[in-house]
Design an enzyme around this catalytic site. Structure first.
Site, PDB file in Angstrom:
ATOM      1  N   CYS A 167       0.760  -1.154  -0.032  1.00 16.40           N
ATOM      2  CA  CYS A 167      -0.053   0.025  -0.111  1.00 16.40           C
ATOM      3  C   CYS A 167       0.821   1.242  -0.065  1.00 16.40           C
ATOM      4  O   CYS A 167       0.346   2.154  -0.059  1.00 16.40           O
ATOM      5  CB  CYS A 167      -0.913  -0.054   1.166  1.00 16.40           C
ATOM      6  SG  CYS A 167      -1.877  -1.620   1.438  1.00 16.40           S
ATOM      7  N   HIS A 308      -2.366   8.685   5.699  1.00 16.83           N
ATOM      8  CA  HIS A 308      -2.641   6.976   5.060  1.00 16.83           C
ATOM      9  C   HIS A 308      -4.057   6.869   5.195  1.00 16.83           C
ATOM     10  O   HIS A 308      -4.611   6.180   4.183  1.00 16.83           O
ATOM     11  CB  HIS A 308      -1.589   6.072   5.548  1.00 16.83           C
ATOM     12  CG  HIS A 308      -1.771   4.722   5.163  1.00 16.83           C
ATOM     13  ND1 HIS A 308      -1.400   4.440   3.693  1.00 16.83           N
ATOM     14  CD2 HIS A 308      -2.052   3.352   5.593  1.00 16.83           C
ATOM     15  CE1 HIS A 308      -1.497   3.351   3.585  1.00 16.83           C
ATOM     16  NE2 HIS A 308      -2.048   2.577   4.510  1.00 16.83           N
ATOM     17  N   GLU A 319      -2.344   5.931  13.671  1.00 14.89           N
ATOM     18  CA  GLU A 319      -1.770   7.062  12.675  1.00 14.89           C
ATOM     19  C   GLU A 319      -1.915   8.449  13.605  1.00 14.89           C
ATOM     20  O   GLU A 319      -0.924   9.214  13.721  1.00 14.89           O
ATOM     21  CB  GLU A 319      -2.316   7.130  11.430  1.00 14.89           C
ATOM     22  CG  GLU A 319      -1.610   8.195  10.491  1.00 14.89           C
ATOM     23  CD  GLU A 319      -2.110   8.371   9.001  1.00 14.89           C
ATOM     24  OE1 GLU A 319      -3.035   7.556   8.730  1.00 14.89           O
ATOM     25  OE2 GLU A 319      -1.661   9.037   8.348  1.00 14.89           O
ATOM     26  N   LYS A 340      -8.543   8.508   0.561  1.00 13.64           N
ATOM     27  CA  LYS A 340      -9.135   7.098   0.574  1.00 13.64           C
ATOM     28  C   LYS A 340     -10.592   7.525   1.097  1.00 13.64           C
ATOM     29  O   LYS A 340     -11.452   6.445   0.662  1.00 13.64           O
ATOM     30  CB  LYS A 340      -8.670   6.098   1.348  1.00 13.64           C
ATOM     31  CG  LYS A 340      -6.878   5.852   0.823  1.00 13.64           C
ATOM     32  CD  LYS A 340      -6.340   4.876   1.735  1.00 13.64           C
ATOM     33  CE  LYS A 340      -4.894   4.785   1.195  1.00 13.64           C
ATOM     34  NZ  LYS A 340      -3.915   5.964   1.651  1.00 13.64           N
ATOM     35  N   HIS A 345      -9.036   2.532  -1.181  1.00 12.22           N
ATOM     36  CA  HIS A 345      -7.648   2.348  -1.094  1.00 12.22           C
ATOM     37  C   HIS A 345      -7.088   1.755  -2.462  1.00 12.22           C
ATOM     38  O   HIS A 345      -7.493   0.629  -2.713  1.00 12.22           O
ATOM     39  CB  HIS A 345      -7.456   1.482   0.070  1.00 12.22           C
ATOM     40  CG  HIS A 345      -5.906   1.281   0.580  1.00 12.22           C
ATOM     41  ND1 HIS A 345      -4.933   1.860  -0.320  1.00 12.22           N
ATOM     42  CD2 HIS A 345      -5.370   0.838   1.404  1.00 12.22           C
ATOM     43  CE1 HIS A 345      -3.886   1.374   0.207  1.00 12.22           C
ATOM     44  NE2 HIS A 345      -4.025   1.011   1.305  1.00 12.22           N
ATOM     45  N   PHE A 404       1.820  -3.398   4.028  1.00 10.75           N
ATOM     46  CA  PHE A 404       1.928  -4.670   4.543  1.00 10.75           C
ATOM     47  C   PHE A 404       3.309  -5.110   4.642  1.00 10.75           C
ATOM     48  O   PHE A 404       4.119  -4.431   3.505  1.00 10.75           O
ATOM     49  CB  PHE A 404       0.966  -5.544   3.639  1.00 10.75           C
ATOM     50  CG  PHE A 404      -0.457  -5.549   3.784  1.00 10.75           C
ATOM     51  CD1 PHE A 404      -0.979  -4.815   5.051  1.00 10.75           C
ATOM     52  CD2 PHE A 404      -1.305  -6.404   3.010  1.00 10.75           C
ATOM     53  CE1 PHE A 404      -2.663  -4.679   5.084  1.00 10.75           C
ATOM     54  CE2 PHE A 404      -2.699  -6.493   3.607  1.00 10.75           C
ATOM     55  CZ  PHE A 404      -3.145  -5.736   4.487  1.00 10.75           C
TER      56      PHE A 404
END
Lengths: 418, 135
Positions: A167, A308, A319, A340, A345, A404
């Site tokens: 990502c 993010h 975050e 997003k 995403h 990830f």
């Protein structure tokens, strides 16, 4: 002195618009690009826990690319080609006047050519005819098919790389391009983030990870809701973003319009877990701090964070925890938004599209809304988050991206010196 | 050893059947192959001639030739072994080769499938939510 790096061109393919102008208009209006997936023909949707996604509608590559390039690559690379074409035109860069060996391409892609990948695998196992596997299978699924085809389309003979860190792929692509130009290895780098894997297998995989939102299948536009109390997972999106990075000197020489400067970048690993972030937020805070140090800036100078913020329960809270740790009392003075919330995403494209939103915030003084931030979760409330568009002078913007595999990226943009 | 014999046979096949055979091509097979090429090259099938060289006249690179043969294998239900590729350099070669293979397999094997487009993937179709129909 190391070369300064600026952004001179932008291009995008997104669920809320193809082309920067449509995208930015829709983004400022808080328009949602999330819609229902009606079918993964012939697989019925019943078996999928999540049934919504940020889909790019009515995309046909031949409408944008008039050459064989678009026909030889998968959907994600087609998105990349289209976004790159727009960004190059936007930058005014004329390849005929450039030294082609000084123009590079760096692509961030998480999943790659899964449309053809899934089709060919299915056919092989069903029909058991190895000789019927498509000759383009290998060149299409090889993860650097986009960086290859984009270089071919424009004759860019400089460094040609693909960064795959899930990502955060294209945030790292931006960072690697920054290093590349700083170190003098290229004058220009076409930075692309692209992914298009709303495909039966990949989508099922994310469903099985219990990573996707499943409570808003009947109300798709409400499904992506970063920082909201009722968020329940991310919404898959697809698309591509392109930023033309070049050395400030090169941009000046050709009198290019400059959107912003790419001032700093940091890459770290939490070395913790394949899919779960460290809950204390220390590594995220550390990453943002390193990126600011790289830019020669301090936390007190940041005006905007493109978070993010995927809309997962843990991720968003971590975050915000990290933002509070690093920015302390300033945390509530910084404008924050989650791209997003509008497009879902987009995996490998997320860093580039978030980067575009950051650059446009610097350039226009406008910050797009965070859709569905209706009921702020106390665990991740920030005063600078808003369901409405905000107007404020942004001198420094931070882009966050986490992937990830326990990796983090942060990129710092600032207003370019006049 | 077998390999060598096979190659010789094939070379002989082209030497004997080259130019002359092109005059006698099966119009159905020839048309199908030329239509597939025309579609790929985005030009009128009328402008694809059996005498044209796939690379020199039509501009197909080696990958495009492989894509074409892949479609032909499907359309005529054939498997073209690697060693046969060498001789397939003109449109006429491909047409004669297919004819010869079809004659061999069954005296009057019907051609079942139309040649599909040579375009490698139709990605939009597969993931497009509204396409209920098979693409």
């Amino acid at each position: 002195m190391r070369a300064r790096v600026v952004v001179t061109g932008l291009g995008v393919v997104s669920p809320i618009g193809i082309g920067i102008s449509d995208f930015w208009k829709a983004a400022l209006a808080g328009q949602s690009g999330i819609s229902a997936i009606t079918s993964f023909d012939p697989i019925p949707m019943d078996g999928y826990r999540s049934k919504v996604a940020g889909q790019v509608r009515d995309f046909a590559v031949e409408r944008f690319i008039d050459s064989v390039h678009g026909e030889r690559v998968d959907r994600y690379a087609q998105f990349g080609l289209v976004a790159a074409k727009e960004a190059l035109a936007d930058s005014g860069l004329q390849m005929a006047k450039e030294n082609p060996h000084r123009v590079g391409v760096i692509v961030g892609a998480g999943m790659g050519g899964m449309v053809m990948g899934e089709r060919e695998i299915t056919q092989l196992y069903q029909q058991q005819k190895p000789h019927r596997v498509h000759p383009n299978f290998i060149p299409v699924i090889t993860l650097n098919s986009a960086s290859g085809i984009i270089a071919m389309a424009h004759g860019a003979k400089g460094p040609n790389l693909t960064i795959s860190t899930a990502c955060s792929s294209s945030a790292h692509a931006l960072g690697q391009a920054l290093h590349c130009i700083r170190e003098g290895r290229a004058d220009v780098v076409i930075v692309v983030g692209a992914d298009a894997s709303i495909t039966p297998l990949v989508f099922a995989g994310f469903c099985s990870l219990r990573a996707l939102s499943s409570k808003y299948n009947d109300n798709p536009e409400k499904a992506s809701r970063p920082f909201d109390r009722l968020r329940d997972g991310f919404v898959m999106g697809e698309g591509a973003g392109t930023l033309i990075l070049e050395s400030a000197a090169h941009a000046k020489k050709r009198k290019a319009r400059v959107y912003a400067e790419v001032a700093g970048y940091a890459a770290t690993s939490e070395a913790y877990h394949m899919v779960i972030p460290r809950e204390d937020g220390l590594e995220v805070a550390h990453t943002m701090k390193l990126a600011l140090a790289d830019a020669g800036l301090t936390p007190s100078q940041v005006d905007y964070i493109n978070a993010h913020a995927t809309s997962t329960t843990i991720g968003d809270a971590v975050e915000v925890k990290a933002i509070r740790q690093l920015f302390k009392s300033r945390a509530d003075k910084i404008a924050v938004s989650a791209t997003k919330s509008l497009i879902g995403h987009t995996l490998g494209a997320a860093g580039a599209i978030g980067g575009i939103a950051s650059v446009l915030a610097l350039h226009t003084g406008k910050i797009h809304p965070t859709a569905n931030y209706d009921d702020p979760d106390p665990a991740c409330a920030l005063a600078g988050l808003s369901r409405s568009a905000q107007e404020r002078r942004v001198k420094v913007a931070m882009l966050n991206a986490f992937g990830f595999g326990s990796n983090n990226a942060a990129v710092v943009f600032k207003q370019a010196a006049k | 050893m077998n390999q060598i014999n096979k190659t010789n046979q094939i070379t002989a096949f082209y030497e004997n059947d080259g130019e002359n055979r092109e005059m006698a091509t099966d119009p159905t097979i020839s048309l199908k192959i030329r239509t597939a090429l025309a579609e790929y090259l985005k030009r009128d099938p009328e402008r694809i001639l059996v005498t044209q060289h796939l690379r020199d006249d039509l501009g197909l690179d080696s990958m495009a030739v492989i894509e074409l043969l892949y479609r032909i294998e499907e359309a005529f239900d054939l498997q073209i072994p690697d060693q046969d590729l060498v001789g397939l350099t003109t449109v006429g070669h491909v047409v004669s080769y297919v004819e010869k293979r079809l004659e061999k397999s069954a005296s009057s094997a019907p051609i079942k499938k139309p040649i599909k487009s040579m375009k490698p993937a139709k990605p939009a179709k597969q993931s497009k939510p509204k396409s209920k129909k098979k693409s």
